[in-house]
Write a protein that holds these residues in place. Sequence first.
Motif, PDB file in Angstrom:
ATOM      1  N   SER A   2       0.835  -1.177   0.208  1.00 30.21           N
ATOM      2  CA  SER A   2      -0.031   0.034   0.053  1.00 30.21           C
ATOM      3  C   SER A   2       0.823   1.192   0.044  1.00 30.21           C
ATOM      4  O   SER A   2       1.854   1.235   0.637  1.00 30.21           O
ATOM      5  CB  SER A   2      -0.935  -0.041   1.155  1.00 30.21           C
ATOM      6  OG  SER A   2      -1.562   1.117   1.451  1.00 30.21           O
ATOM      7  N   THR A   3       0.097   2.278  -0.675  1.00 30.31           N
ATOM      8  CA  THR A   3       0.895   3.427  -0.618  1.00 30.31           C
ATOM      9  C   THR A   3      -0.080   4.506  -0.024  1.00 30.31           C
ATOM     10  O   THR A   3      -1.185   4.372   0.320  1.00 30.31           O
ATOM     11  CB  THR A   3       1.377   4.268  -1.845  1.00 30.31           C
ATOM     12  OG1 THR A   3       0.153   4.145  -2.892  1.00 30.31           O
ATOM     13  CG2 THR A   3       2.546   3.365  -2.709  1.00 30.31           C
ATOM     14  N   HIS A   4       0.357   5.721   0.465  1.00 28.57           N
ATOM     15  CA  HIS A   4      -0.392   6.482   1.400  1.00 28.57           C
ATOM     16  C   HIS A   4      -1.338   7.369   0.619  1.00 28.57           C
ATOM     17  O   HIS A   4      -0.713   8.007  -0.366  1.00 28.57           O
ATOM     18  CB  HIS A   4       0.373   7.355   2.477  1.00 28.57           C
ATOM     19  CG  HIS A   4      -0.338   8.251   3.213  1.00 28.57           C
ATOM     20  ND1 HIS A   4       0.112   9.559   3.011  1.00 28.57           N
ATOM     21  CD2 HIS A   4      -1.506   8.082   3.896  1.00 28.57           C
ATOM     22  CE1 HIS A   4      -0.983  10.247   3.732  1.00 28.57           C
ATOM     23  NE2 HIS A   4      -1.748   9.221   4.383  1.00 28.57           N
ATOM     24  N   CYS A 298       2.608  -1.619   4.275  1.00 26.47           N
ATOM     25  CA  CYS A 298       2.521  -0.229   3.596  1.00 26.47           C
ATOM     26  C   CYS A 298       4.008   0.280   3.806  1.00 26.47           C
ATOM     27  O   CYS A 298       4.512   0.163   4.938  1.00 26.47           O
ATOM     28  CB  CYS A 298       1.553   0.463   4.572  1.00 26.47           C
ATOM     29  SG  CYS A 298       1.436   2.284   4.495  1.00 26.47           S
ATOM     30  N   PHE A 320      -4.246   2.964   6.137  1.00 26.58           N
ATOM     31  CA  PHE A 320      -4.059   1.718   5.804  1.00 26.58           C
ATOM     32  C   PHE A 320      -4.906   0.608   6.377  1.00 26.58           C
ATOM     33  O   PHE A 320      -5.473  -0.479   5.800  1.00 26.58           O
ATOM     34  CB  PHE A 320      -2.634   1.483   6.377  1.00 26.58           C
ATOM     35  CG  PHE A 320      -1.858   0.035   5.878  1.00 26.58           C
ATOM     36  CD1 PHE A 320      -2.151  -0.609   4.651  1.00 26.58           C
ATOM     37  CD2 PHE A 320      -1.213  -0.646   6.972  1.00 26.58           C
ATOM     38  CE1 PHE A 320      -1.536  -1.861   4.602  1.00 26.58           C
ATOM     39  CE2 PHE A 320      -0.403  -1.879   6.861  1.00 26.58           C
ATOM     40  CZ  PHE A 320      -0.583  -2.470   5.571  1.00 26.58           C
TER      41      PHE A 320
END
Length: 328
Positions: A2-4, A298, A320
């Motif tokens: 995951s990216t923010h 993440c 997340f």
Amino acid sequence: MSTHRSLDSEFQGRILALTGGVGGAKLARGLAGVLKGSQLTIAANTADDFDYWGLRICPDLDSVMYALADLNDETRGWGLKDESWRTGIAMRRLGGDEWFQIGDQDVATHIFRSQMLAAGSSLAEVTEKLCCGLGIAQSLLPMSEDRVATKVNTDQGWLEFQEYFVRDKCEPEVRGLNFEGIDTAQLHPAIVNLLQGDELAAVIICPSNPFVSVDPILSIPGCRALLNSTKAPVIAVSPIIAGRAVKGPAAKMMRELSMPATATAVAQYYGELLDGYVLDEQDAEYADEVASLGIDVCVAPTMMSDVNSKMRLAEIVLDFSAGIALRN
């Protein structure tokens, strides 16, 4: 992986943070900055607690409490800012112990706590009263009302945790740990109720030392089972960045306990408890290794140097966790 992205709307649900030490207190402050007070419950390790100068000292509870009140000393990483030390100087002059530094303001906290405990109040009641006096809206709870004490087995024999950590500056080689009293300890009822309830949106294991800050909480009978059975995702933030602990002896302990001092090793240590794991950008290379454990990953900037960076990481962790909950 995951990216923010920034939280698109106000975060819903309640959050339980498991914490201890400086890193844990920092993220707790960040979470407090982006959540309503009633949304956040913080369960702090109390296996570091001990008696000194005839007073009950609760280092992790106090670190979190001072951080939430923006009274903590960011430079030292512990205690109160704008502190003075005349009591310790006087104690030294009298020939008393003063290896555990207690500032003049800090001593008032310990006197207040010790008086209330002696009068029959529970540790949770005392903590609530202290937090109220400091204007803290969040719920800060001891992991248990039962006394648990971390003992460190070292190359110099068994040591009380504060003897190892403060007096001996973490220099002895660690060979093992024991949590005295853990077998009969009970998780605080409010924590149990939250883990069993429908309002819980996420459990966040803060970037605290896995062995001496988080493990005492997880080792309370029934805690791991509750975490495994909760519908809310369990997210941990790595306390290791590029092979080093930001603060404290976690990386040194890992090496001495024959574990690689890597973010992946911490994820493996927590194992099946985790639904998600937050790696620092400097450890992005480990993302695939962690993902191979069946844990969502993440990658984010996890260094917390000021209030803004603490809140930014808190938003990342909450976003997340919300993404994992939505997929599940």
